[in-house]
Design an enzyme around this catalytic site. Structure first.
Site, PDB file in Angstrom:
ATOM      1  N   VAL A 257       0.808  -1.135  -0.096  1.00 35.51           N
ATOM      2  CA  VAL A 257       0.086  -0.058  -0.002  1.00 35.51           C
ATOM      3  C   VAL A 257       0.953   1.305   0.047  1.00 35.51           C
ATOM      4  O   VAL A 257       1.972   1.168   0.518  1.00 35.51           O
ATOM      5  CB  VAL A 257      -0.982  -0.005   1.280  1.00 35.51           C
ATOM      6  CG1 VAL A 257      -0.092   0.012   2.317  1.00 35.51           C
ATOM      7  CG2 VAL A 257      -1.960   1.111   1.106  1.00 35.51           C
TER       8      VAL A 257
ATOM      9  N   VAL B  12       7.982  -3.512 -10.807  1.00 34.84           N
ATOM     10  CA  VAL B  12       9.200  -3.420 -11.355  1.00 34.84           C
ATOM     11  C   VAL B  12       9.629  -4.762 -11.454  1.00 34.84           C
ATOM     12  O   VAL B  12      10.110  -5.449 -10.564  1.00 34.84           O
ATOM     13  CB  VAL B  12       9.918  -2.497 -10.387  1.00 34.84           C
ATOM     14  CG1 VAL B  12      11.543  -2.395 -11.095  1.00 34.84           C
ATOM     15  CG2 VAL B  12       9.549  -1.262 -10.248  1.00 34.84           C
TER      16      VAL B  12
ATOM     17  N   HIS C 123       8.780  -6.793  11.500  1.00 32.89           N
ATOM     18  CA  HIS C 123      10.051  -5.788  11.490  1.00 32.89           C
ATOM     19  C   HIS C 123      11.061  -6.439  10.701  1.00 32.89           C
ATOM     20  O   HIS C 123      12.322  -6.456  10.922  1.00 32.89           O
ATOM     21  CB  HIS C 123      10.453  -5.830  13.226  1.00 32.89           C
ATOM     22  CG  HIS C 123       9.476  -5.129  13.986  1.00 32.89           C
ATOM     23  ND1 HIS C 123       9.630  -5.069  15.340  1.00 32.89           N
ATOM     24  CD2 HIS C 123       8.582  -4.123  13.664  1.00 32.89           C
ATOM     25  CE1 HIS C 123       8.733  -4.341  15.948  1.00 32.89           C
ATOM     26  NE2 HIS C 123       7.926  -3.983  14.873  1.00 32.89           N
TER      27      HIS C 123
ATOM     28  N   HIS D 265      10.668  -1.164  17.832  1.00 33.06           N
ATOM     29  CA  HIS D 265       9.775  -1.150  16.705  1.00 33.06           C
ATOM     30  C   HIS D 265      10.560  -0.316  15.501  1.00 33.06           C
ATOM     31  O   HIS D 265      10.837   0.601  15.941  1.00 33.06           O
ATOM     32  CB  HIS D 265       8.348  -0.717  16.972  1.00 33.06           C
ATOM     33  CG  HIS D 265       7.820  -1.570  18.133  1.00 33.06           C
ATOM     34  ND1 HIS D 265       6.776  -2.635  17.728  1.00 33.06           N
ATOM     35  CD2 HIS D 265       8.008  -1.508  19.299  1.00 33.06           C
ATOM     36  CE1 HIS D 265       6.465  -2.979  18.982  1.00 33.06           C
ATOM     37  NE2 HIS D 265       6.980  -2.499  19.681  1.00 33.06           N
TER      38      HIS D 265
END
Length: 647
Positions: free
Chosen positions: A124, A291, A583, A626
């Protein structure tokens, strides 16, 4: 991202924190969030800069590069804009729409009983900043100093701190909230006019104060702020939500914000780095395109990209766009290595198997994968304080009505929260005072190759050994942590492993190079990770028995009071832990090439020209935090490096 143990309390809270009224809360946002993008017919033949990936880091880099009105910038993003108002609502921190995620799972994890694990990778515009838990904490200074120790000059904490500051705008909490919960911070660690608003939720569960004190009693050292490099002990950390509190129309925060003070909204790369500059004539974004690869001339200088509309079949039209200065790869730790591999940059044996011409044999592309594995615990509090997250069960009509009223009238209450503001980040000496030396000694004594992926070359093993020397030193320190334990006033919680020593891989599928890559976390393959996870569970038990938390009447539910031996705890950890807290990092590592690195300290890909990487994949060691704040800082620094070499 939300991880498995958090679902215990998040599902309960969600019973009354309905999203049904979100659109009515933000009626103006539908018009403001109009899509500003081009179609392929509006593409130019060439641009000064092409940014591959319009996620979090890509939007930062594109914003900064397009500050020069003479420099043309194109962003190519596989995903689309998500204009739904609910994206901005604080409670979206625990709700992740599938449409904004790649549908990827890992290969079976032998360290977790053969389970396949979710791969949280955003698809997104705005990337992970669009759909994550909004936590904006930073690692300890030692985390970033460790990057510099891997022969990366200019990447220590003091070098990155100006970019952490540059990317942020601090919104102080209301005075009464600050006083009641003793919220502390170091104002100099944040910016006053940066794009991303950082703040503290205007509502906190009263049990947070009790658990905070319990962490202190269990040995955690209280800190003024974790953002200034002191990300260890226990402290308050910020989230990326703008949250002015309005009572009878009176503002109670000292807010420096252009955001409507009647709203509480997610502050993220889309609405803070892209939307304000979307009308720049020299900046364009193309969404819904993949791509395929990067093109090179005879001198191995990147000349452009080949791309194809998302969802089209093999053989569909492929469009080539040229780059005059540089291509910046910001497709994330999942897809940046795949784009490089498809372009002929990666492990030669893999590329040859996939019938891809080798441009540069760079074995480290797709290796060094790291994430924060997570275990959990759950206690029932028999004498809990009121209100608490369990109070929000649907049958408590009075409380549910108050929650809705507080949100609609004041933008406060539980619905203003994201995923909390408080955590313990605990050094190994605090977690395991009796066993920490044994664990560190075992790690240092290992034959490193025994626990690394079989694809690792001798150079990569040497690079890992350099990492091990640094990591093992950090494990002995009192100013760096091995576990994050967020607290939210509930008896259930997460034990997030912040110093993972296992290493995974992200490699293209030779049978279909355009399919999603094959990801192997290798979670707990190195037994040191599992040993620390067991000690984390034991620490959680000690926390419950501190004088403060014991007053809540904790009764252990998970893993269960009868699970006591090393073997039993290890079995629970391996059967119930998760590989990821969204992460994923490290797959295009910034390290010397002779260590298996992929980019140098200027973020330039080894062996070619005109190509750099500027996302979480460059992190050689994942920080104990985070990673959102770190991604912003890396992208800001990357933009300065790129502009400097083309000035």
């Amino acid at each position: 991202m939300m991880f498995r143990p958090f679902r215990v309390w998040a599902a309960t809270v969600a019973a009354v924190l309905s999203l049904s009224s979100v659109a009515s809360c933000y009626p103006q946002l539908q018009a403001e969030f109009s899509k500003r993008q081009i179609g392929c017919r509006n593409l130019k033949d060439s641009y000064d800069y092409i940014v591959i990936g319009g996620g979090q880091s890509g939007l930062v880099v594109a914003n900064r590069l397009s500050e020069d009105p003479d420099a043309t910038v194109l962003i190519v993003e596989y995903g689309y804009f998500d204009d739904r108002p609910m994206v901005l609502q604080p409670q979206s921190a625990t709700s992740y729409p599938r449409q904004d995620l790649f549908n990827v799972t890992s290969v079976p994890q032998k360290g977790l009983g053969g389970s396949r694990q979710a791969v949280y990778a955003a698809c997104v515009v705005g990337g992970g900043s669009t759909i994550n838990g909004m936590m904006l904490n930073r690692g300890a200074a030692d985390d970033y100093d460790n990057w510099e120790k891997l022969n990366n000059p200019g990447w220590g904490f003091n070098d990155l701190l100006p970019y952490f500051v540059k990317s942020t705008r601090f919104d102080a909490p209301a005075p009464q909230l600050q006083k009641e919960f003793n919220i502390t911070w170091n104002e100099s660690s944040y910016g006053s006019d940066g794009p991303i608003h950082v703040s503290y939720a205007p509502f906190q569960w009263p049990g947070v104060k009790i658990q905070y004190q319990g962490l202190v009693e269990a040995g955690a050292e209280p800190q003024l702020d974790g953002a200034d490099g002191h990300a260890y002990g226990v402290f308050w950390y910020t989230v990326r939500t703008v949250h002015p509190i309005l009572v009878a129309g009176q503002e109670l925060t000292n807010q420096q914000s252009a955001v409507d003070n009647a709203t509480v909204t997610r502050s993220y790369a889309r609405n803070q780095y892209y939307d304000p500059v979307a009308n720049r004539e020299n900046l364009q974004i193309l969404t819904g395109w993949r791509v395929n690869d990067i093109t090179f001339d005879e001198n191995k200088h990147a000349t452009g990209i080949r791309m194809q509309k998302r969802g089209t079949e093999a053989g569909a039209q492929v469009i080539t766009v040229k780059s005059k200065k540089e291509i910046v790869l910001t497709a994330g730790a999942l897809h940046s290595p795949q784009v490089l591999q498809r372009s002929g940059i990666g492990p030669a044996a893999l590329l040859e198997k996939a019938k891809i011409d080798v441009v540069v044999d760079l074995p480290g592309v797709g290796s060094n994968l790291q994430d924060h594995a997570v275990s959990g615990f759950s206690y029932r509090y028999t004498t809990d304080v009121e209100p608490n997250p369990t109070t929000t069960q649907a049958q408590n009509k009075t409380f549910a009505e108050w929650v809705q009223k507080e949100w609609k009238e004041n933008r406060s209450g539980p619905m203003s929260q994201t995923t909390g503001n408080t955590a313990g980040l605990l050094p190994l000496k605090v977690v395991s005072p009796d066993r920490w030396e044994e664990i560190v000694a075992a790690y240092r004594a290992q034959n490193a190759a025994d626990f690394l992926p079989g694809t690792y070359t001798a150079e990569q093993v040497r690079g890992y050994e350099a990492q091990r020397a640094i990591l093992s030193d950090s494990m002995t320190r009192t100013d760096n942590a091995v576990v994050e334990l967020p607290i939210q006033g509930t008896g259930s919680g997460a034990l997030v492993l912040t110093k993972e020593v296992s290493r995974g891989t992200v490699l293209l599928d030779p049978a279909d190079i355009y399919a999603d890559p094959v990801l192997d976390y290798q979670t707990f393959v190195n037994p040191v990770d599992a040993a620390i996870a067991v000690e984390n569970v034991r620490f959680a038990r000690r926390l419950q028995q501190t004088p403060s938390v014991r007053a809540l009447g904790p009764v252990e539910q998970v893993p269960g009071a009868n699970v006591t031996s090393d073997e039993a705890l290890l079995a629970v950890v391996r059967s119930s832990s998760g590989s990821s807290t969204a992460h994923i990092s490290g797959t295009c590592a910034m390290m010397p090439r002779e260590y298996g690195g992929v980019v140098d300290s200027e973020l330039r890909v080894y062996g070619v020209g005109g190509l750099s990487v500027a996302d979480s994949s460059i992190q050689p060691l994942i920080p104990g935090a985070h990673i959102c704040a770190t991604v912003y800082a890396v992208a800001e620094k990357a933009a300065d490096l790129i502009k400097a070499r083309h000035r």
